[in-house]
Design a protein around this motif. Structure first.
Motif, mmCIF file in Angstrom:
data_model
loop_
_atom_site.group_PDB
_atom_site.id
_atom_site.type_symbol
_atom_site.label_atom_id
_atom_site.label_comp_id
_atom_site.label_asym_id
_atom_site.label_seq_id
_atom_site.Cartn_x
_atom_site.Cartn_y
_atom_site.Cartn_z
ATOM 1 N N GLU A 143 -1.100 17.759 7.152
ATOM 2 C CA GLU A 143 -0.714 16.899 6.034
ATOM 3 C C GLU A 143 0.756 16.502 6.126
ATOM 4 N N LEU A 144 1.596 17.455 6.483
ATOM 5 C CA LEU A 144 3.034 17.191 6.545
ATOM 6 C C LEU A 144 3.383 16.196 7.647
ATOM 7 N N PHE A 145 2.870 16.435 8.842
ATOM 8 C CA PHE A 145 3.306 15.641 9.991
ATOM 9 C C PHE A 145 2.523 14.340 10.169
ATOM 10 N N THR A 146 1.501 14.116 9.348
ATOM 11 C CA THR A 146 0.851 12.796 9.330
ATOM 12 C C THR A 146 1.259 11.999 8.093
ATOM 13 N N SER A 147 2.077 12.572 7.223
ATOM 14 C CA SER A 147 2.478 11.859 6.000
ATOM 15 C C SER A 147 3.264 10.594 6.333
ATOM 16 N N TYR A 148 4.088 10.662 7.366
ATOM 17 C CA TYR A 148 4.843 9.473 7.789
ATOM 18 C C TYR A 148 3.884 8.352 8.178
ATOM 19 N N SER A 149 2.896 8.674 8.991
ATOM 20 C CA SER A 149 1.930 7.677 9.451
ATOM 21 C C SER A 149 1.157 7.071 8.279
ATOM 22 N N LYS A 150 0.747 7.904 7.342
ATOM 23 C CA LYS A 150 -0.011 7.415 6.185
ATOM 24 C C LYS A 150 0.821 6.448 5.346
ATOM 25 N N LEU A 151 2.100 6.781 5.139
ATOM 26 C CA LEU A 151 2.968 5.903 4.355
ATOM 27 C C LEU A 151 3.247 4.588 5.085
ATOM 28 N N LYS A 152 3.441 4.661 6.394
ATOM 29 C CA LYS A 152 3.647 3.431 7.160
ATOM 30 C C LYS A 152 2.422 2.520 7.073
ATOM 31 N N ARG A 153 1.258 3.112 7.101
ATOM 32 C CA ARG A 153 0.028 2.330 7.004
ATOM 33 C C ARG A 153 -0.105 1.722 5.608
ATOM 34 N N ALA A 154 0.300 2.468 4.596
ATOM 35 C CA ALA A 154 0.251 1.944 3.231
ATOM 36 C C ALA A 154 1.180 0.745 3.066
ATOM 37 N N ILE A 155 2.341 0.803 3.720
ATOM 38 C CA ILE A 155 3.266 -0.333 3.667
ATOM 39 C C ILE A 155 2.655 -1.554 4.344
ATOM 40 N N LYS A 156 2.046 -1.351 5.513
ATOM 41 C CA LYS A 156 1.430 -2.468 6.244
ATOM 42 C C LYS A 156 0.283 -3.089 5.459
ATOM 43 N N ASN A 157 -0.386 -2.264 4.660
ATOM 44 C CA ASN A 157 -1.531 -2.751 3.876
ATOM 45 C C ASN A 157 -1.115 -3.236 2.493
ATOM 46 N N ASN A 158 0.214 -3.377 2.280
ATOM 47 C CA ASN A 158 0.757 -3.871 1.012
ATOM 48 C C ASN A 158 0.335 -3.012 -0.182
ATOM 49 N N GLU A 159 0.285 -1.704 0.044
ATOM 50 C CA GLU A 159 -0.102 -0.777 -1.020
ATOM 51 C C GLU A 159 1.108 -0.184 -1.754
ATOM 52 N N ILE A 160 2.327 -0.542 -1.304
ATOM 53 C CA ILE A 160 3.555 -0.049 -1.918
ATOM 54 C C ILE A 160 4.208 -1.189 -2.687
ATOM 55 N N PRO A 161 4.606 -0.973 -3.951
ATOM 56 C CA PRO A 161 5.280 -2.042 -4.711
ATOM 57 C C PRO A 161 6.515 -2.548 -3.979
ATOM 58 N N GLU A 162 6.713 -3.850 -3.977
ATOM 59 C CA GLU A 162 7.826 -4.453 -3.236
ATOM 60 C C GLU A 162 9.178 -3.902 -3.692
ATOM 61 N N SER A 163 9.280 -3.554 -4.977
ATOM 62 C CA SER A 163 10.543 -3.039 -5.507
ATOM 63 C C SER A 163 10.914 -1.681 -4.927
ATOM 64 N N LYS A 164 9.936 -0.982 -4.348
ATOM 65 C CA LYS A 164 10.168 0.356 -3.793
ATOM 66 C C LYS A 164 10.326 0.346 -2.267
ATOM 67 N N LEU A 165 10.080 -0.800 -1.657
ATOM 68 C CA LEU A 165 9.989 -0.843 -0.199
ATOM 69 C C LEU A 165 11.267 -0.422 0.503
ATOM 70 N N VAL A 166 12.410 -0.952 0.116
ATOM 71 C CA VAL A 166 13.665 -0.647 0.814
ATOM 72 C C VAL A 166 13.973 0.840 0.734
ATOM 73 N N GLU A 167 13.850 1.401 -0.455
ATOM 74 C CA GLU A 167 14.121 2.831 -0.643
ATOM 75 C C GLU A 167 13.170 3.682 0.194
ATOM 76 N N ILE A 168 11.898 3.346 0.163
ATOM 77 C CA ILE A 168 10.897 4.131 0.889
ATOM 78 C C ILE A 168 11.088 4.013 2.396
ATOM 79 N N GLU A 169 11.373 2.801 2.880
ATOM 80 C CA GLU A 169 11.531 2.610 4.328
ATOM 81 C C GLU A 169 12.761 3.336 4.865
ATOM 82 N N ASP A 170 13.835 3.394 4.077
ATOM 83 C CA ASP A 170 15.020 4.160 4.493
ATOM 84 C C ASP A 170 14.688 5.641 4.616
ATOM 85 N N LYS A 171 13.960 6.158 3.643
ATOM 86 C CA LYS A 171 13.580 7.567 3.679
ATOM 87 C C LYS A 171 12.594 7.844 4.809
ATOM 88 N N LEU A 172 11.699 6.898 5.047
ATOM 89 C CA LEU A 172 10.744 7.070 6.140
ATOM 90 C C LEU A 172 11.441 7.117 7.492
#
Length: 310
Positions: free
Chosen positions: A85-114
């Motif tokens: 779960e821990l080491f695939t969390s990055y992949s899952k979040l990246k896929r969620a971004i590609k599928n437009n499942e993350i609110p646009e207002s959160k994208l910059v913050e989330i991508e920096d942390k990713l």
């Protein structure tokens, strides 16, 4: 995690200091260049973003989860699932971004942390496990091993040893060569599976058979060398009909005059061997044989004979 860690070592720098000078310069035989150089510890046994997390497809994650499940038992299934779960969390979040499942207002913050998660997460875990080996680096006599009488200290030390054995570039290359083109086990699974394999090995040492720690004292004038595969399994070449290694006997030079051997117990928890030049050279030759890119010694002169073998 505030800064990306670019140079990621697959051999603990603190360990290599036993062969370096006060300025962190270490005599090194660089095998792929067939040359001897005195190099800063920052520049050896490392690779940029070596532990970077991978992106997986949903299908690849399902396959990885199945592999990890097959490697689990009652003792390890919970921690193995946590690794997954821990080491695939990055992949899952990246896929969620590609599928437009993350609110646009959160994208910059989330991508920096990713970005930090990708480079630093697994590296930080290895740093934590390295701290488990600090007491080993300080031993000078067989009596100093008695800290292992404490169950927690013994467990942490065994975990440390298993991770230092599995994490290396040599092990990654062996894994990649073995599973290149495999329909299910992908080379990019290596770093996650290295956590699984190291933890499984430690669990076997700790829970199924008692462990013996042998203090090896080098009383010759020839130093122990080490390499970018600092821990070796002396029984690596003993395999079953499927080619699987059937037993473990770790050899770990701690510094030019002291080494540790760890294997299944024969009745005594501690042993003490004093060895002379013939045996020291035997162990050094195995270290050389099992190395990948780097051999390290206390002085450059000792490396000349190994350079001539390349």
């Amino acid at each position: 995690m505030s800064k990306k860690k670019k140079r990621q070592h697959y051999v603990w720098r603190r360990y290599l200091r036993s062969w370096s000078n006060s300025k962190d310069l270490i005599p090194s035989l660089i095998k792929f260049e067939k040359k001897i150089a005195t190099t800063n510890l920052m520049n050896v046994a490392q690779e940029k973003f070596y532990y970077s997390l991978q992106e997986f497809s949903k299908e690849e994650e399902i396959a990885l989860k199945g592999i990890i499940s097959n490697l689990s038992n009652q003792d390890t299934e919970v921690i193995f699932q946590e690794y997954y779960e821990l080491f695939t969390s990055y992949s899952k979040l990246k896929r969620a971004i590609k599928n437009n499942e993350i609110p646009e207002s959160k994208l910059v913050e989330i991508e920096d942390k990713l970005d930090l998660m990708k480079s630093n997460l697994m590296e930080d875990f290895h740093s934590d496990f390295e701290s488990f080996g600090e007491k080993l680096m300080q031993i000078k006599t067989v009596e100093d091993l008695k800290f292992l009488d404490d169950d927690e200290s013994e467990l942490k030390t065994i975990i440390f040893l298993c991770f230092q054995y599995v994490r290396t570039k040599r092990m990654q290359n062996i894994f990649t060569q073995k599973f290149q083109g495999h329909y299910k086990i992908l080379p990019k699974y290596f770093h996650i599976l290295s956590f699984v394999l190291a933890t499984g090995m430690a669990n076997g040492f700790r829970n199924y058979k008692k462990t013996k720690f042998v203090f090896i004292e080098n009383i010759s004038s020839t130093d122990f060398i080490t390499s970018d595969q600092p821990i070796i399994n002396l029984k690596e070449d003993e395999r079953d009909e499927k080619g699987n290694v059937i037993s473990l006997e770790f050899f770990y030079p701690l510094n030019p005059t002291i080494a540790l051997k760890v294997h299944y117990n024969d009745g005594n928890k501690y042993g003490h061997l004093k060895i002379k030049e013939k045996e020291v050279k035997m162990f050094n030759n195995i270290i050389f044989k099992k190395s990948e890119d780097f051999i390290f010694a206390k002085n450059s002169k000792q490396l000349e004979e190994y350079k001539n073998c390349l």
